[in-house]
Design a protein around this motif. Structure first.
Motif, PDB file in Angstrom:
ATOM      1  N   ARG A   1       0.829  -1.213   0.000  1.00  0.00           N
ATOM      2  CA  ARG A   1       0.000   0.000   0.000  1.00  0.00           C
ATOM      3  C   ARG A   1       0.856   1.254   0.000  1.00  0.00           C
ATOM      4  O   ARG A   1       0.580   2.205  -0.717  1.00  0.00           O
ATOM      5  CB  ARG A   1      -0.938  -0.006   1.205  1.00  0.00           C
ATOM      6  CG  ARG A   1      -2.094  -0.939   1.031  1.00  0.00           C
ATOM      7  CD  ARG A   1      -3.029  -0.880   2.212  1.00  0.00           C
ATOM      8  NE  ARG A   1      -4.131  -1.812   2.019  1.00  0.00           N
ATOM      9  CZ  ARG A   1      -4.903  -2.255   2.971  1.00  0.00           C
ATOM     10  NH1 ARG A   1      -4.692  -1.861   4.216  1.00  0.00           N
ATOM     11  NH2 ARG A   1      -5.881  -3.088   2.720  1.00  0.00           N
ATOM     12  N   VAL A   2       1.890   1.264   0.822  1.00  0.00           N
ATOM     13  CA  VAL A   2       2.785   2.428   0.872  1.00  0.00           C
ATOM     14  C   VAL A   2       3.435   2.649  -0.486  1.00  0.00           C
ATOM     15  O   VAL A   2       3.488   3.775  -0.990  1.00  0.00           O
ATOM     16  CB  VAL A   2       3.848   2.245   1.982  1.00  0.00           C
ATOM     17  CG1 VAL A   2       4.945   3.283   1.870  1.00  0.00           C
ATOM     18  CG2 VAL A   2       3.198   2.304   3.349  1.00  0.00           C
ATOM     19  N   ALA A   3       3.907   1.563  -1.114  1.00  0.00           N
ATOM     20  CA  ALA A   3       4.538   1.686  -2.428  1.00  0.00           C
ATOM     21  C   ALA A   3       3.549   2.190  -3.462  1.00  0.00           C
ATOM     22  O   ALA A   3       3.883   3.038  -4.303  1.00  0.00           O
ATOM     23  CB  ALA A   3       5.114   0.337  -2.860  1.00  0.00           C
TER      24      ALA A   3
ATOM     25  N   PHE B   1       0.825   4.103  -2.976  1.00  0.00           N
ATOM     26  CA  PHE B   1       0.511   5.513  -2.770  1.00  0.00           C
ATOM     27  C   PHE B   1       1.699   6.411  -3.094  1.00  0.00           C
ATOM     28  O   PHE B   1       1.524   7.527  -3.584  1.00  0.00           O
ATOM     29  CB  PHE B   1      -0.001   5.754  -1.348  1.00  0.00           C
ATOM     30  CG  PHE B   1      -1.407   5.231  -1.157  1.00  0.00           C
ATOM     31  CD1 PHE B   1      -2.451   5.738  -1.912  1.00  0.00           C
ATOM     32  CD2 PHE B   1      -1.671   4.226  -0.251  1.00  0.00           C
ATOM     33  CE1 PHE B   1      -3.751   5.264  -1.748  1.00  0.00           C
ATOM     34  CE2 PHE B   1      -2.953   3.745  -0.082  1.00  0.00           C
ATOM     35  CZ  PHE B   1      -4.002   4.266  -0.835  1.00  0.00           C
ATOM     36  N   ARG B   2       2.904   5.953  -2.851  1.00  0.00           N
ATOM     37  CA  ARG B   2       4.076   6.744  -3.242  1.00  0.00           C
ATOM     38  C   ARG B   2       4.170   6.861  -4.759  1.00  0.00           C
ATOM     39  O   ARG B   2       4.460   7.926  -5.304  1.00  0.00           O
ATOM     40  CB  ARG B   2       5.356   6.124  -2.695  1.00  0.00           C
ATOM     41  CG  ARG B   2       5.547   6.374  -1.232  1.00  0.00           C
ATOM     42  CD  ARG B   2       6.857   5.795  -0.739  1.00  0.00           C
ATOM     43  NE  ARG B   2       7.019   6.054   0.684  1.00  0.00           N
ATOM     44  CZ  ARG B   2       7.947   5.509   1.423  1.00  0.00           C
ATOM     45  NH1 ARG B   2       8.817   4.674   0.887  1.00  0.00           N
ATOM     46  NH2 ARG B   2       8.030   5.795   2.700  1.00  0.00           N
ATOM     47  N   PHE B   3       3.914   5.758  -5.464  1.00  0.00           N
ATOM     48  CA  PHE B   3       3.946   5.781  -6.924  1.00  0.00           C
ATOM     49  C   PHE B   3       2.835   6.671  -7.474  1.00  0.00           C
ATOM     50  O   PHE B   3       3.046   7.449  -8.403  1.00  0.00           O
ATOM     51  CB  PHE B   3       3.812   4.359  -7.479  1.00  0.00           C
ATOM     52  CG  PHE B   3       3.844   4.289  -8.972  1.00  0.00           C
ATOM     53  CD1 PHE B   3       5.000   4.589  -9.667  1.00  0.00           C
ATOM     54  CD2 PHE B   3       2.709   3.925  -9.681  1.00  0.00           C
ATOM     55  CE1 PHE B   3       5.036   4.531 -11.053  1.00  0.00           C
ATOM     56  CE2 PHE B   3       2.732   3.865 -11.067  1.00  0.00           C
ATOM     57  CZ  PHE B   3       3.899   4.166 -11.753  1.00  0.00           C
ATOM     58  N   THR B   4       1.638   6.585  -6.888  1.00  0.00           N
ATOM     59  CA  THR B   4       0.527   7.441  -7.309  1.00  0.00           C
ATOM     60  C   THR B   4       0.858   8.905  -7.064  1.00  0.00           C
ATOM     61  O   THR B   4       0.589   9.766  -7.913  1.00  0.00           O
ATOM     62  CB  THR B   4      -0.752   7.043  -6.549  1.00  0.00           C
ATOM     63  OG1 THR B   4      -1.013   5.661  -6.778  1.00  0.00           O
ATOM     64  CG2 THR B   4      -1.936   7.856  -7.007  1.00  0.00           C
ATOM     65  N   GLY B   5       1.454   9.206  -5.935  1.00  0.00           N
ATOM     66  CA  GLY B   5       1.867  10.587  -5.653  1.00  0.00           C
ATOM     67  C   GLY B   5       2.908  11.078  -6.634  1.00  0.00           C
ATOM     68  O   GLY B   5       2.864  12.247  -7.075  1.00  0.00           O
ATOM     69  N   PHE B   6       3.830  10.207  -7.022  1.00  0.00           N
ATOM     70  CA  PHE B   6       4.838  10.585  -8.012  1.00  0.00           C
ATOM     71  C   PHE B   6       4.184  10.913  -9.352  1.00  0.00           C
ATOM     72  O   PHE B   6       4.494  11.922  -9.985  1.00  0.00           O
ATOM     73  CB  PHE B   6       5.853   9.452  -8.174  1.00  0.00           C
ATOM     74  CG  PHE B   6       6.801   9.634  -9.310  1.00  0.00           C
ATOM     75  CD1 PHE B   6       7.845  10.549  -9.228  1.00  0.00           C
ATOM     76  CD2 PHE B   6       6.656   8.899 -10.477  1.00  0.00           C
ATOM     77  CE1 PHE B   6       8.714  10.722 -10.284  1.00  0.00           C
ATOM     78  CE2 PHE B   6       7.518   9.066 -11.530  1.00  0.00           C
ATOM     79  CZ  PHE B   6       8.553   9.980 -11.434  1.00  0.00           C
TER      80      PHE B   6
ATOM     81  N   SER C   1       2.284  14.195  -9.118  1.00  0.00           N
ATOM     82  CA  SER C   1       3.175  15.357  -9.109  1.00  0.00           C
ATOM     83  C   SER C   1       3.747  15.614 -10.499  1.00  0.00           C
ATOM     84  O   SER C   1       3.876  16.780 -10.913  1.00  0.00           O
ATOM     85  CB  SER C   1       4.295  15.176  -8.088  1.00  0.00           C
ATOM     86  OG  SER C   1       5.142  14.110  -8.466  1.00  0.00           O
TER      87      SER C   1
END
Length: 94
Positions: A58-60, A62-67, A70
């Motif tokens: 999940r963390v990975a 959401f980090r990829f989605t945030g990238f 952005s």
């Protein structure tokens, strides 16, 4: 006292300090498992509980989605600065 030039010598390994050459092991190509990202992931995943694995995934995600968001935001901000007309010209519309 007399002045004399001092010289330094570099230590060089003699013939008795040579590193032995080890033969390369020859493996049967059929018995080798290819190392792929899925194999590596399964090795690391086996050392974690299912809840830890789910949390890391999940963390990975959401980090990829945030990238991606952005990157999209920066691209839209840059396109806004250029104006719609020049952005359309880049696409070949105008």
């Amino acid at each position: 006292m007399s002045s004399s030039a001092s010289t330094s010598s570099t230590a060089k390994p003699g013939p008795n300090h040579a590193t032995p050459i080890q033969p390369t092991p020859v493996a049967d190509p059929q018995s080798r498992i290819p190392v792929t990202p899925a194999v590596l992931r399964s090795i690391f995943a086996s050392s974690r509980t299912p809840n830890e694995e789910r949390s890391i995934s999940r963390v990975a995600f959401f980090r990829f989605t945030g990238f991606l968001l952005s990157c999209l935001g920066i691209s839209l901000a840059a396109a806004r600065g250029r104006g719609i007309r020049s952005g359309a010209a880049l696409l070949g519309v105008v």
